[in-house]
Write a protein that holds these residues in place. Structure first.
Motif, PDB file in Angstrom:
ATOM      1  N   PRO A 182       0.832  -1.183  -0.047  1.00  0.00           N
ATOM      2  CA  PRO A 182      -0.141   0.017  -0.026  1.00  0.00           C
ATOM      3  C   PRO A 182       0.863   1.264   0.030  1.00  0.00           C
ATOM      4  O   PRO A 182       1.899   1.413   0.573  1.00  0.00           O
ATOM      5  N   ASN A 183       0.296   2.300  -0.785  1.00  0.00           N
ATOM      6  CA  ASN A 183       1.372   3.404  -0.883  1.00  0.00           C
ATOM      7  C   ASN A 183       1.303   4.088   0.526  1.00  0.00           C
ATOM      8  O   ASN A 183       0.504   4.119   1.561  1.00  0.00           O
ATOM      9  N   GLU A 184       2.425   5.067   0.553  1.00  0.00           N
ATOM     10  CA  GLU A 184       2.650   5.687   1.800  1.00  0.00           C
ATOM     11  C   GLU A 184       1.449   6.600   2.257  1.00  0.00           C
ATOM     12  O   GLU A 184       1.282   6.620   3.479  1.00  0.00           O
ATOM     13  N   LYS A 188       7.355   6.297  -9.210  1.00  0.00           N
ATOM     14  CA  LYS A 188       6.005   5.741 -10.044  1.00  0.00           C
ATOM     15  C   LYS A 188       5.449   4.407  -9.877  1.00  0.00           C
ATOM     16  O   LYS A 188       4.253   4.315  -9.911  1.00  0.00           O
ATOM     17  N   THR A 189       6.468   3.576  -9.445  1.00  0.00           N
ATOM     18  CA  THR A 189       5.909   2.362  -9.383  1.00  0.00           C
ATOM     19  C   THR A 189       5.605   1.673  -7.834  1.00  0.00           C
ATOM     20  O   THR A 189       4.920   0.630  -7.408  1.00  0.00           O
TER      21      THR A 189
END
Length: 247
Positions: A46-48, A80-81
């Motif tokens: 999961p992103n930051e 970006k990934t």
């Protein structure tokens, strides 16, 4: 994972200590989840922003936890990934902290077998070297460790600490800097497999006499006997652990 935020007006030092505990706890949680397969190899974490919000932590604490995992080879972050779980071959499985995370769940049978194979490759040779190079102080340290193990048993924390000190002193007694660099990993392997057996009530055989035989050979300067006794100790410990898996 949810944690209360630090109180407003607290000291900067208290805030840093809080952040340190927080990102360490989060790194542990993510590390255990990766080892359990909650996050699979190649999967993006999961992103930051989402993680910081859902876990009620600061973005800096989340980033620091990711840096901890990246240093252990378990994740990599790319622009970006996002942050992706790396392939298992890149994980530093001998990192003492990673070993601890591994044993928080049921470790894979093949991995535990591999740990004992590693011990068979390194520790008998270490015992042989120690028999030729040990100092009087190291012999006394090993003697004291044996006495504590006999008195406290490996069912207790004090007994297990003495067991680790015994193995640590023996490796240091090789006077081999390269071999000594493996000490923390070997001690972690000893510690966690012993705890695993205790968790499954598999410490039915007293392993202290096995340690006494290693000690007596090292103290006598008999390298060949020290090697054989250490190999026997490890093989018997492996058999004990196999019984824990069967249970």
């Amino acid at each position: 994972m949810s944690a209360a935020r630090p109180r407003e007006g607290g000291s900067g030092q208290s805030h840093l200590m809080y952040q340190g505990r927080l990102h360490g706890a989060l790194a542990r949680q993510l590390g255990v989840d990766i080892l359990r397969g909650v996050y699979k190899q190649g999967e993006v974490l999961p992103n930051e922003i989402d993680s910081s919000s859902s876990l009620d932590i600061s973005r800096s604490a989340y980033r620091e936890s990711i840096r901890i995992l990246a240093a252990k080879g378990m994740v990599e972050s790319r622009p970006k990934t996002g942050t992706r779980v790396t392939e298992r071959a890149r994980w530093n499985l001998l990192d003492p902290e990673v070993l601890g995370w591994m044993f928080e769940t049921e470790p894979p049978h093949d991995f535990v077998k591999a740990l004992f194979e590693l011990r068979l490759i390194t520790e008998p040779a270490a015992a042989e070297l120690a028999a030729a190079r040990r100092t009087d102080e190291q012999i006394e340290s090993m003697r004291q460790s044996i006495e504590i193990m006999k008195r406290e048993t490996l069912q207790t924390e004090a007994g297990r600490r003495a067991d680790l000190e015994f193995h640590h002193t023996l490796i240091q007694a090789t006077d081999n800097e390269a071999l000594a660099s493996l000490s923390s990993s070997i001690e972690a392997a000893v510690s966690w497999t012993t705890r695993y057996k205790a968790r499954h009530n598999a410490l039915t055989r007293d392993p202290v006499p096995d340690h006494e035989r290693v000690f007596e050979a090292v103290a006598a300067g008999d390298g060949r006997a020290a090697r054989w006794c250490m190999e026997s100790l490890i093989r018997m410990a492996h058999e004990d652990t196999e019984r824990a898996f069967q249970s």
